[in-house]
Design a protein around this motif. Structure first.
Motif, PDB file in Angstrom:
ATOM      1  N   ALA A 205      12.790 -60.414   7.105  1.00  0.00           N
ATOM      2  CA  ALA A 205      11.559 -61.081   7.543  1.00  0.00           C
ATOM      3  C   ALA A 205      10.375 -60.623   6.687  1.00  0.00           C
ATOM      4  O   ALA A 205       9.468 -61.411   6.393  1.00  0.00           O
ATOM      5  CB  ALA A 205      11.294 -60.784   9.018  1.00  0.00           C
ATOM      6  N   LEU A 206      10.388 -59.353   6.262  1.00  0.00           N
ATOM      7  CA  LEU A 206       9.339 -58.852   5.374  1.00  0.00           C
ATOM      8  C   LEU A 206       9.378 -59.586   4.038  1.00  0.00           C
ATOM      9  O   LEU A 206       8.340 -59.983   3.491  1.00  0.00           O
ATOM     10  CB  LEU A 206       9.517 -57.347   5.145  1.00  0.00           C
ATOM     11  CG  LEU A 206       8.445 -56.659   4.302  1.00  0.00           C
ATOM     12  CD1 LEU A 206       7.120 -56.632   5.044  1.00  0.00           C
ATOM     13  CD2 LEU A 206       8.882 -55.235   3.953  1.00  0.00           C
ATOM     14  N   PHE A 207      10.581 -59.799   3.521  1.00  0.00           N
ATOM     15  CA  PHE A 207      10.733 -60.536   2.272  1.00  0.00           C
ATOM     16  C   PHE A 207      10.244 -61.976   2.429  1.00  0.00           C
ATOM     17  O   PHE A 207       9.556 -62.513   1.555  1.00  0.00           O
ATOM     18  CB  PHE A 207      12.194 -60.525   1.825  1.00  0.00           C
ATOM     19  CG  PHE A 207      12.503 -61.527   0.755  1.00  0.00           C
ATOM     20  CD1 PHE A 207      12.118 -61.295  -0.550  1.00  0.00           C
ATOM     21  CD2 PHE A 207      13.169 -62.704   1.062  1.00  0.00           C
ATOM     22  CE1 PHE A 207      12.386 -62.232  -1.542  1.00  0.00           C
ATOM     23  CE2 PHE A 207      13.452 -63.637   0.087  1.00  0.00           C
ATOM     24  CZ  PHE A 207      13.060 -63.397  -1.229  1.00  0.00           C
ATOM     25  N   LEU A 208      10.594 -62.620   3.533  1.00  0.00           N
ATOM     26  CA  LEU A 208      10.185 -64.002   3.758  1.00  0.00           C
ATOM     27  C   LEU A 208       8.670 -64.106   3.920  1.00  0.00           C
ATOM     28  O   LEU A 208       8.055 -65.089   3.495  1.00  0.00           O
ATOM     29  CB  LEU A 208      10.890 -64.567   4.992  1.00  0.00           C
ATOM     30  CG  LEU A 208      12.401 -64.751   4.832  1.00  0.00           C
ATOM     31  CD1 LEU A 208      13.041 -65.109   6.171  1.00  0.00           C
ATOM     32  CD2 LEU A 208      12.700 -65.830   3.799  1.00  0.00           C
ATOM     33  N   MET A 209       8.068 -63.087   4.528  1.00  0.00           N
ATOM     34  CA  MET A 209       6.608 -63.045   4.632  1.00  0.00           C
ATOM     35  C   MET A 209       5.978 -62.993   3.243  1.00  0.00           C
ATOM     36  O   MET A 209       5.009 -63.693   2.944  1.00  0.00           O
ATOM     37  CB  MET A 209       6.185 -61.813   5.442  1.00  0.00           C
ATOM     38  CG  MET A 209       4.683 -61.660   5.610  1.00  0.00           C
ATOM     39  SD  MET A 209       4.218 -60.043   6.285  1.00  0.00           S
ATOM     40  CE  MET A 209       4.439 -58.998   4.827  1.00  0.00           C
ATOM     41  N   PHE A 210       6.568 -62.170   2.356  1.00  0.00           N
ATOM     42  CA  PHE A 210       6.073 -62.054   0.984  1.00  0.00           C
ATOM     43  C   PHE A 210       6.247 -63.388   0.239  1.00  0.00           C
ATOM     44  O   PHE A 210       5.322 -63.858  -0.431  1.00  0.00           O
ATOM     45  CB  PHE A 210       6.829 -60.948   0.259  1.00  0.00           C
ATOM     46  CG  PHE A 210       6.509 -60.843  -1.208  1.00  0.00           C
ATOM     47  CD1 PHE A 210       5.342 -60.232  -1.628  1.00  0.00           C
ATOM     48  CD2 PHE A 210       7.376 -61.356  -2.164  1.00  0.00           C
ATOM     49  CE1 PHE A 210       5.031 -60.141  -2.975  1.00  0.00           C
ATOM     50  CE2 PHE A 210       7.075 -61.272  -3.511  1.00  0.00           C
ATOM     51  CZ  PHE A 210       5.904 -60.659  -3.924  1.00  0.00           C
ATOM     52  N   ALA A 211       7.417 -64.001   0.374  1.00  0.00           N
ATOM     53  CA  ALA A 211       7.677 -65.276  -0.302  1.00  0.00           C
ATOM     54  C   ALA A 211       6.720 -66.355   0.190  1.00  0.00           C
ATOM     55  O   ALA A 211       6.185 -67.149  -0.609  1.00  0.00           O
ATOM     56  CB  ALA A 211       9.123 -65.707  -0.072  1.00  0.00           C
ATOM     57  N   GLY A 212       6.472 -66.385   1.499  1.00  0.00           N
ATOM     58  CA  GLY A 212       5.540 -67.367   2.045  1.00  0.00           C
ATOM     59  C   GLY A 212       4.123 -67.163   1.543  1.00  0.00           C
ATOM     60  O   GLY A 212       3.395 -68.130   1.286  1.00  0.00           O
ATOM     61  N   SER A 213       3.733 -65.898   1.363  1.00  0.00           N
ATOM     62  CA  SER A 213       2.393 -65.599   0.847  1.00  0.00           C
ATOM     63  C   SER A 213       2.247 -66.075  -0.595  1.00  0.00           C
ATOM     64  O   SER A 213       1.171 -66.512  -1.008  1.00  0.00           O
ATOM     65  CB  SER A 213       2.119 -64.095   0.937  1.00  0.00           C
ATOM     66  OG  SER A 213       2.161 -63.654   2.275  1.00  0.00           O
ATOM     67  N   LEU A 214       3.334 -65.996  -1.372  1.00  0.00           N
ATOM     68  CA  LEU A 214       3.284 -66.466  -2.760  1.00  0.00           C
ATOM     69  C   LEU A 214       2.969 -67.962  -2.827  1.00  0.00           C
ATOM     70  O   LEU A 214       2.329 -68.426  -3.776  1.00  0.00           O
ATOM     71  CB  LEU A 214       4.616 -66.190  -3.462  1.00  0.00           C
ATOM     72  CG  LEU A 214       4.948 -64.739  -3.803  1.00  0.00           C
ATOM     73  CD1 LEU A 214       6.305 -64.671  -4.509  1.00  0.00           C
ATOM     74  CD2 LEU A 214       3.867 -64.115  -4.682  1.00  0.00           C
ATOM     75  N   SER A 215       3.414 -68.710  -1.822  1.00  0.00           N
ATOM     76  CA  SER A 215       3.192 -70.162  -1.850  1.00  0.00           C
ATOM     77  C   SER A 215       1.711 -70.509  -1.773  1.00  0.00           C
ATOM     78  O   SER A 215       1.305 -71.599  -2.194  1.00  0.00           O
ATOM     79  CB  SER A 215       3.940 -70.836  -0.690  1.00  0.00           C
ATOM     80  OG  SER A 215       3.361 -70.497   0.557  1.00  0.00           O
ATOM     81  N   SER A 216       0.879 -69.585  -1.244  1.00  0.00           N
ATOM     82  CA  SER A 216      -0.558 -69.863  -1.129  1.00  0.00           C
ATOM     83  C   SER A 216      -1.236 -69.905  -2.492  1.00  0.00           C
ATOM     84  O   SER A 216      -2.385 -70.347  -2.604  1.00  0.00           O
ATOM     85  CB  SER A 216      -1.234 -68.803  -0.248  1.00  0.00           C
ATOM     86  OG  SER A 216      -1.143 -67.522  -0.843  1.00  0.00           O
ATOM     87  N   LEU A 217      -0.534 -69.450  -3.537  1.00  0.00           N
ATOM     88  CA  LEU A 217      -1.100 -69.520  -4.890  1.00  0.00           C
ATOM     89  C   LEU A 217      -1.165 -70.964  -5.387  1.00  0.00           C
ATOM     90  O   LEU A 217      -1.876 -71.268  -6.345  1.00  0.00           O
ATOM     91  CB  LEU A 217      -0.257 -68.674  -5.850  1.00  0.00           C
ATOM     92  CG  LEU A 217      -0.185 -67.174  -5.548  1.00  0.00           C
ATOM     93  CD1 LEU A 217       0.768 -66.478  -6.518  1.00  0.00           C
ATOM     94  CD2 LEU A 217      -1.577 -66.546  -5.615  1.00  0.00           C
ATOM     95  N   ILE A 218      -0.404 -71.855  -4.736  1.00  0.00           N
ATOM     96  CA  ILE A 218      -0.444 -73.283  -5.089  1.00  0.00           C
ATOM     97  C   ILE A 218      -1.435 -73.953  -4.129  1.00  0.00           C
ATOM     98  O   ILE A 218      -1.147 -74.096  -2.943  1.00  0.00           O
ATOM     99  CB  ILE A 218       0.948 -73.932  -4.949  1.00  0.00           C
ATOM    100  CG1 ILE A 218       1.988 -73.131  -5.723  1.00  0.00           C
ATOM    101  CG2 ILE A 218       0.914 -75.370  -5.436  1.00  0.00           C
ATOM    102  CD1 ILE A 218       3.415 -73.598  -5.509  1.00  0.00           C
ATOM    103  N   PRO A 219      -2.621 -74.346  -4.609  1.00  0.00           N
ATOM    104  CA  PRO A 219      -3.699 -74.805  -3.702  1.00  0.00           C
ATOM    105  C   PRO A 219      -3.535 -76.224  -3.197  1.00  0.00           C
ATOM    106  O   PRO A 219      -4.407 -77.068  -3.359  1.00  0.00           O
ATOM    107  CB  PRO A 219      -4.948 -74.659  -4.574  1.00  0.00           C
ATOM    108  CG  PRO A 219      -4.454 -74.909  -5.965  1.00  0.00           C
ATOM    109  CD  PRO A 219      -3.059 -74.330  -6.014  1.00  0.00           C
ATOM    110  N   VAL A 220      -2.397 -76.499  -2.549  1.00  0.00           N
ATOM    111  CA  VAL A 220      -2.196 -77.831  -1.964  1.00  0.00           C
ATOM    112  C   VAL A 220      -2.759 -77.833  -0.548  1.00  0.00           C
ATOM    113  O   VAL A 220      -2.825 -76.777   0.104  1.00  0.00           O
ATOM    114  CB  VAL A 220      -0.699 -78.214  -1.953  1.00  0.00           C
ATOM    115  CG1 VAL A 220      -0.173 -78.355  -3.363  1.00  0.00           C
ATOM    116  CG2 VAL A 220       0.128 -77.193  -1.179  1.00  0.00           C
ATOM    117  N   PRO A 221      -3.181 -78.985  -0.033  1.00  0.00           N
ATOM    118  CA  PRO A 221      -3.755 -79.038   1.318  1.00  0.00           C
ATOM    119  C   PRO A 221      -2.801 -78.491   2.375  1.00  0.00           C
ATOM    120  O   PRO A 221      -1.672 -78.957   2.519  1.00  0.00           O
ATOM    121  CB  PRO A 221      -4.008 -80.545   1.529  1.00  0.00           C
ATOM    122  CG  PRO A 221      -4.158 -81.102   0.158  1.00  0.00           C
ATOM    123  CD  PRO A 221      -3.218 -80.299  -0.701  1.00  0.00           C
ATOM    124  N   GLY A 222      -3.262 -77.484   3.110  1.00  0.00           N
ATOM    125  CA  GLY A 222      -2.492 -76.933   4.216  1.00  0.00           C
ATOM    126  C   GLY A 222      -1.200 -76.244   3.831  1.00  0.00           C
ATOM    127  O   GLY A 222      -0.414 -75.875   4.699  1.00  0.00           O
TER     128      GLY A 222
END
Length: 350
Positions: free
Chosen positions: A276-293
């Motif tokens: 779950a810690l890894f998935l949290m990190f992977a999900g945070s990386l997606s915020s680098l792509i500035p798509v709506p929501g």
């Protein structure tokens, strides 16, 4: 090119990117199986994840208030929480614009000085937002270092095979990290030495100073230790949000699913708290792509991470990503709408 036109074109571009990511992520999905899996998950854990998401918004508001108190001691926790909620609902539609919206809320509610001007001006509020983001980046870096140091055997292949395909093993990665740190330190030194020699170096030095001040100021504020505690709580809650979604898919009744999907979902049962810690990190990386929501970006990054590291089929990863992302979107939308109504109509009528 007109500035507003340029912004509108950039926004349109990122909408197109979001649509493309969603299309390529979901194009091979068996929608009957997908819908059945969503209905069959353990929704009590999804509700727990959503409760954690509400707490994240509240604690973020408390942490941000600590930065605003030296400017205006009268600013309330409720105002900061409402401002953060409004920020999140605006970001669902207009990425990054929500940061300006939350600054506008605290400015409107700020006490006035002798001249009738708000103590919290827009530029001061935006400065605290920058500090907020700096600490988010530091926190994510701490999570990354923790994973590299303590859990390399479990997650190392994701970094060497997916993020950095040219890296050959842990030692090689640390050499690259060391060189990168030296390059950054050298660039900072150059910015300091050449800060008076041209617009580029003076601008770069101002950015370096902004980052430094953002880190140091929070540590020197009154009860600075509480700022660190809030930061730790925020990231713990993010982990809770991920782990509860994992639990929602474990022990699911697979008798109603196709044999193929039932067999794929069985692999989710092997995931634990560290995953779950890894998935949290992977999900945070997606915020680098500035798509709506985060639509499309979160789904493709998280489902891809589950596929590359655990061999979990992409369509099963999408079930996890959808539950995780859409439950948070609902929280952001509901909390943001309630806060907007309160700040715009209810508070005005009091």
């Amino acid at each position: 090119m007109n500035k507003n036109l340029k912004k509108n074109l950039q926004y349109l571009l990122w909408i197109c990117v979001s649509i493309a990511l969603l299309y390529f992520s979901f194009r091979g999905v068996n929608w009957q199986d997908f819908g059945t899996a969503l209905k069959s998950c353990r929704w009590e854990y999804i509700l727990l994840s959503m409760a954690a998401a509400v707490l994240v918004l509240y604690v973020r508001g408390l942490r941000w208030r600590m930065q605003l108190l030296p400017i205006d001691p009268s600013i309330s926790s409720l105002t900061c929480w409402n401002a953060y909620n409004i920020c999140m609902i605006v970001n669902l539609v207009l990425p990054r614009v929500g940061e300006v919206a939350r600054c506008g809320v605290v400015r409107k509610n700020s006490a006035r000085d002798a001249g009738g001007q708000p103590r919290i001006t827009l530029d001061k509020a935006l400065g605290t937002v920058v500090m907020d983001r700096i600490w988010d980046g530091v926190s994510l870096a701490v999570v990354l270092v923790l994973m590299l140091l303590v859990m390399w055997d479990r997650f190392g292949s994701f970094f060497t095979d997916t993020l950095f395909p040219g890296v050959r093993g842990k030692a090689h990665l640390w050499w690259i990290v060391g060189v990168a740190v030296l390059v950054i330190v050298g660039f900072v030194w150059l910015c300091w030495r050449l800060r008076d020699r041209g617009r580029f170096w003076s601008g770069a030095w101002n950015i370096v100073k902004g980052v430094r001040d953002g880190l140091v100021t929070c540590l020197h504020m009154r009860n600075g230790w509480l700022f660190i505690v809030y930061t730790a709580i925020i990231w713990f809650l993010y982990w809770v949000m991920c782990y509860t979604v994992v639990l929602s898919l474990q022990g699911i009744d697979t008798s109603v699913l196709s044999p193929e999907l039932a067999g794929a979902l069985a692999r989710v049962d092997t995931l634990g708290p560290a995953d779950a810690l890894f998935l949290m990190f992977a999900g945070s990386l997606s915020s680098l792509i500035p798509v709506p929501g985060g639509f499309g970006a979160f789904h493709s990054v998280v489902a891809g991470a589950l596929s590359s590291l655990y061999g979990i089929p992409f369509n099963v990863g999408l079930i996890f990503a959808t539950l995780s992302h859409e439950s948070q979107v609902i929280v952001d939308a509901v909390c943001g709408a309630v806060s907007y109504v309160y700040e715009t109509f209810l508070k005005r009528s009091k």
